[in-house]
Enzyme design. Structure first.
Site, PDB file in Angstrom:
ATOM      1  N   CYS A   2      54.473  -0.716 -29.103  1.00 21.87           N
ATOM      2  CA  CYS A   2      55.432  -0.102 -30.032  1.00 21.87           C
ATOM      3  C   CYS A   2      55.930  -1.148 -31.035  1.00 21.87           C
ATOM      4  CB  CYS A   2      56.612   0.436 -29.246  1.00 21.87           C
ATOM      5  SG  CYS A   2      56.103   1.557 -27.943  1.00 21.87           S
ATOM      6  N   ARG A  27      48.881  -2.734 -34.183  1.00 26.97           N
ATOM      7  CA  ARG A  27      49.132  -2.882 -32.748  1.00 26.97           C
ATOM      8  C   ARG A  27      48.803  -1.615 -31.985  1.00 26.97           C
ATOM      9  NH1 ARG A  27      51.598  -6.817 -31.084  1.00 26.97           N
ATOM     10  NH2 ARG A  27      52.317  -8.520 -32.395  1.00 26.97           N
ATOM     11  N   TRP A  74      53.893   3.929 -28.736  1.00 20.25           N
ATOM     12  CA  TRP A  74      52.732   4.190 -27.887  1.00 20.25           C
ATOM     13  C   TRP A  74      53.305   4.895 -26.662  1.00 20.25           C
ATOM     14  CZ3 TRP A  74      47.542   2.504 -28.664  1.00 20.25           C
ATOM     15  CH2 TRP A  74      46.681   2.972 -27.714  1.00 20.25           C
ATOM     16  N   ASN A 100      61.535  -0.089 -27.100  1.00 16.26           N
ATOM     17  CA  ASN A 100      60.229  -0.542 -26.584  1.00 16.26           C
ATOM     18  C   ASN A 100      60.380  -0.775 -25.098  1.00 16.26           C
ATOM     19  OD1 ASN A 100      58.821  -0.609 -28.895  1.00 16.26           O
ATOM     20  ND2 ASN A 100      58.971  -2.807 -29.249  1.00 16.26           N
ATOM     21  N   GLY A 101      59.372  -0.414 -24.300  1.00 20.59           N
ATOM     22  CA  GLY A 101      59.424  -0.701 -22.866  1.00 20.59           C
ATOM     23  C   GLY A 101      59.656   0.575 -22.073  1.00 20.59           C
ATOM     24  N   GLU A 486      38.947 -16.456 -11.481  1.00 20.07           N
ATOM     25  CA  GLU A 486      39.560 -16.316 -12.815  1.00 20.07           C
ATOM     26  C   GLU A 486      40.461 -17.505 -13.115  1.00 20.07           C
ATOM     27  OE1 GLU A 486      38.937 -14.774 -15.318  1.00 20.07           O
ATOM     28  OE2 GLU A 486      40.732 -14.946 -16.541  1.00 20.07           O
ATOM     29  N   LYS A 490      39.962 -20.017 -16.349  1.00 12.84           N
ATOM     30  CA  LYS A 490      41.038 -20.300 -17.312  1.00 12.84           C
ATOM     31  C   LYS A 490      41.164 -21.809 -17.508  1.00 12.84           C
ATOM     32  CE  LYS A 490      41.529 -17.216 -19.125  1.00 12.84           C
ATOM     33  NZ  LYS A 490      40.455 -16.433 -18.669  1.00 12.84           N
ATOM     34  N   GLU A 493      37.938 -23.529 -19.228  1.00 10.39           N
ATOM     35  CA  GLU A 493      37.570 -23.171 -20.615  1.00 10.39           C
ATOM     36  C   GLU A 493      38.576 -23.663 -21.644  1.00 10.39           C
ATOM     37  OE1 GLU A 493      37.370 -19.047 -21.749  1.00 10.39           O
ATOM     38  OE2 GLU A 493      38.860 -18.470 -20.288  1.00 10.39           O
ATOM     39  N   HIS A 509      31.594 -24.395   4.664  1.00 10.62           N
ATOM     40  CA  HIS A 509      30.127 -24.386   4.506  1.00 10.62           C
ATOM     41  C   HIS A 509      29.689 -25.306   3.373  1.00 10.62           C
ATOM     42  CE1 HIS A 509      29.923 -21.134   7.396  1.00 10.62           C
ATOM     43  NE2 HIS A 509      30.875 -20.510   6.713  1.00 10.62           N
ATOM     44  N   LYS A 608      35.424 -15.856 -29.270  1.00  9.92           N
ATOM     45  CA  LYS A 608      36.202 -14.782 -28.640  1.00  9.92           C
ATOM     46  C   LYS A 608      35.268 -13.667 -28.180  1.00  9.92           C
ATOM     47  CE  LYS A 608      39.651 -12.533 -27.093  1.00  9.92           C
ATOM     48  NZ  LYS A 608      40.179 -12.982 -25.779  1.00  9.92           N
TER      49      LYS A 608
HETATM   50  C1  AGP Z   1      37.378 -15.386 -20.823  1.00  9.07           C
HETATM   51  O1  AGP Z   1      38.596 -16.092 -20.955  1.00  9.07           O
HETATM   52  C2  AGP Z   1      36.367 -15.780 -21.871  1.00  9.07           C
HETATM   53  N1  AGP Z   1      36.901 -15.668 -23.169  1.00  9.07           N
HETATM   54  C3  AGP Z   1      35.032 -15.076 -21.683  1.00  9.07           C
HETATM   55  O2  AGP Z   1      34.579 -15.360 -20.378  1.00  9.07           O
HETATM   56  C4  AGP Z   1      35.064 -13.550 -21.849  1.00  9.07           C
HETATM   57  O3  AGP Z   1      35.766 -12.955 -20.787  1.00  9.07           O
HETATM   58  C5  AGP Z   1      33.619 -13.038 -21.847  1.00  9.07           C
HETATM   59  O4  AGP Z   1      32.930 -13.619 -22.929  1.00  9.07           O
HETATM   60  C6  AGP Z   1      33.529 -11.511 -21.949  1.00  9.07           C
HETATM   61  O5  AGP Z   1      34.088 -11.077 -23.165  1.00  9.07           O
HETATM   62  P1  AGP Z   1      34.349  -9.490 -23.353  1.00  9.07           P
HETATM   63  O6  AGP Z   1      35.377  -9.104 -22.341  1.00  9.07           O
HETATM   64  O7  AGP Z   1      34.813  -9.344 -24.755  1.00  9.07           O
HETATM   65  O8  AGP Z   1      33.037  -8.790 -23.092  1.00  9.07           O
END
Ligand code: AGP
Length: 613
Positions: A2, A27, A74, A100-101, A486, A490, A493, A509, A608
């Protein structure tokens, strides 16, 4: 997501508010409205659909005045239509509000107000706010007092902006929790209020941001900040950069930090309009899931890359546990090369924030060739994955700018939880009581995420202790094994520190050979069915001199006595714990990279959206 815009000053408020809302429309929203004080009366124009419809409505029925508020919504409670669109006006017509919320206790408030004669004209939680303020003003309270007392009654995370024709010289705004910000802009003999900087940047760069638990009384001359108990707050305006990209970051240094903190809002929005908490039901209309298809499906193959793949691993636990459907999860870049067993009784479910990842699109094409039904969980509306799928679930997080995915990891976890409930319900294996219990747990998620976010200072302290490390092991078990994966992704990367996520049970193992004082181990050890095993894991690491950073349930003294650093999270239903447990790991990686002075939002070698194979 929103959007809110408010204005008070010598100019006509209407065009300023409409233009501000336009700057926020990327948004995502499903209705919009504006309220302006005109000749002493509050005039409201609002409609479902895009701003173009509202603009047309305003052209047909003009409204103008020197004070007003506007909103793009939204839907969270109530259909996206004109009666549920904001602004909401009360029974006296003297108070109008935008919000909002989610007002989590809106049902009890609605009952209390209705019992006193309040007539509700919408299905929204927002409308309870305006009735509460009206009731208090009716008891001869001024607008500030009435608003303050109202804010104390609201549970959950929200931003509220309101005005009254009885006190036409002020706008009152408040930030209650983490459902997005409130920014106050300083002009020449005029003032602005907004949920996000881009809405007012063309008018001013001098702003103050409200913090959680603060309210603002805005007049043409300026703003008075105070706590919800009326204690004054002194805060000098800051000058924000002209650069719209920098402005979009608002009060945050990087998009990644902003998006980590947006998760209360994005989790609210991914639930928005899809859950009927009273009926205890979930709706995913864009999935085109019929009872026939739900019963025909024999298995689901989830395919994705990177962070999205980790979301798929959590999805396996959720769908198999709740819907008793076999699920396998495959890295998209591998799926099409293994001659997979996929047929017309298979659903191939792709998860992709961008919806444009080449490997994932190729896996979808493989599924299509083999006769599968294609589903996609995506964030970018209109993306290729969304277009080729037979049905989709949009993550509804709003744009994710930081290359390291955060809110587009937690939102699909909730989407997959809702999918599991829907599948189980349509397959007739979920009794009503269990369905209601699972649905009710969704209501807690945004607030639990907000509680985890409030621990950021402790996470930053833990980050400082890891700045020299060259390697890091992340261990998780059960539904939080993907959380370890995950968390490690994080870190690696954005900080370029080697990090590896591992099933905790696999330590003995092999990986345990790595443990020494130079190998810190991050352990997800919240109180769930795997807790005891994680405790012994921590002891094994400690006995070999390895430093331990533990994600633990608030108040867990045992973990506090064992770990070198504890990243506290609130107690969370175990199936939704990956949503909350990953948040400290996102913040840990962020602060390590930021403290190392690295390019957090655009790490080296990364894009991205990886649109090449
Ligand atoms: C995650 O932090 C990375 N940017 C990368 O692993 C990403 O998740 C992956 O490239 C998949 O992207 P998508 O979700 O746009 O398909």
């Amino acid at each position: 997501m929103c959007g809110i815009v408010g204005y008070i000053g010598p100019r006509d408020a209407t065009p300023i508010i409409l233009q501000g809302l336009k700057r926020l429309e990327y948004r995502g929203y499903d209705s919009a409205g504006v309220a302006v004080l005109q000749n002493g009366h509050i005039e409201v124009r609002r409609d479902a659909g895009k701003l173009s419809r509202l603009t047309k409505l305003v052209e047909e029925k003009p409204l103008s005045g020197h004070i007003g508020i506007g909103h793009t919504r939204w839907a969270t409670h109530g259909e996206p239509n004109a009666r549920n669109a904001h602004p909401h006006i009360g029974m006296t017509g003297e108070v109008v509000v935008v919000h909002n919320g989610i007002v989590e206790n809106f049902l009890e408030l609605r009952e209390e107000l209705a019992a006193e004669g309040a007539e509700f004209h919408s299905d929204t939680d927002t409308e309870t706010i305006v009735h509460l303020v009206e009731r208090l003003m009716g008891a001869q309270q001024g607008l500030e007092q009435a608003a303050m007392q109202t804010f104390h009654r609201l549970k959950g995370h929200q931003s509220v902006v309101l005005l009254s024709s009885r006190e036409p010289d002020k706008i009152v705004a408040a930030r209650l929790g983490n459902a997005g910000g409130v920014v106050i802009g300083f002009g020449e003999d005029e003032m602005f209020v907004a949920s996000d900087l881009p809405a007012i940047l063309e008018h001013t760069r001098e702003v103050v941001f409200l913090e959680n638990g603060e309210m603002a009384i805005v007049t043409r001359e300026g703003v008075r900040l105070q706590t919800l108990d009326g204690a004054p707050i002194e805060r000098a305006p800051q000058t924000v950069p002209w650069d719209p990209v920098a402005a979009e970051k608002g009060e945050y240094r990087h998009f990644m930090q902003k998006e980590i903190h947006e998760q209360v809002r994005s989790l609210t929005d991914t639930i928005a309009g899809r859950v009927d908490f009273e009926a205890g039901r979930v709706y995913l209309p864009q999935l085109n899931l019929t009872p026939e298809l739900a019963r025909r499906i024999k298995r689901i193959v989830i395919t994705a890359c990177g962070t999205a793949y980790h979301a798929g691993l959590v999805g396996k636990y959720l769908i198999e546990h709740i819907a008793r459907l076999p699920v396998e999860v495959d890295v998209a870049s591998e799926l099409r090369y293994r001659d997979p067993i996929i047929d017309e009784d298979t659903v191939l479910l792709a998860i992709s924030q961008s919806g444009e990842t080449a490997d994932t699109l190729a896996a979808m094409a493989e599924g299509r060739t083999r006769g599968a039904t294609l589903w996609a969980v995506v964030n970018v509306i209109g993306s290729q994955a969304m277009r080729v799928a037979d049905g989709y679930i949009s993550m509804q997080t709003g744009p994710e700018i930081g290359v390291a995915s955060t809110k587009a990891y937690t939102a699909p976890l909730v989407d997959l939880y809702m999918l599991a409930i829907l599948l189980a319900d349509l397959r007739g294996i979920l009794d009503e009581q269990e369905r209601r219990r699972l649905v009710a747990a969704l209501r807690l998620v945004p607030d639990l995420a907000g509680q985890a976010l409030e621990r950021e200072p402790e996470v930053e302290a833990a980050a400082r202790s890891l700045l020299e490390t060259k390697h890091c092991l992340y261990l998780g078990r059960g539904i939080n094994m993907p959380t370890a994966y995950e968390g490690a992704l994080k870190l690696k990367e954005i900080s370029y520190i080697h990090a590896e996520g591992y099933p905790a049970g696999e330590m003995k193992h092999g990986p345990i050979a790595l443990i020494d004082r130079d190998m810190p181990v991050v352990v997800i050890a919240t109180q769930d069915r795997w807790y005891e095993k994680m405790l012994s894991q921590i002891e094994q690491v400690k006995s070999r001199g390895g430093p331990v950073v533990a994600v633990a349930t608030e108040g867990d003294e045992m973990i506090a006595s064992l770990a070198d650093h504890v990243l506290w999270v609130p107690e969370t239903p175990w199936m939704l714990s990956p949503v909350v447990n990953v948040i400290p790991l996102q913040m840990l990686a962020y602060h390590i990279a930021a403290l190392l002075g690295l390019d957090v939002d655009q790490p080296r070698n990364l894009a991205k959206s990886v649109t090449v194979e």
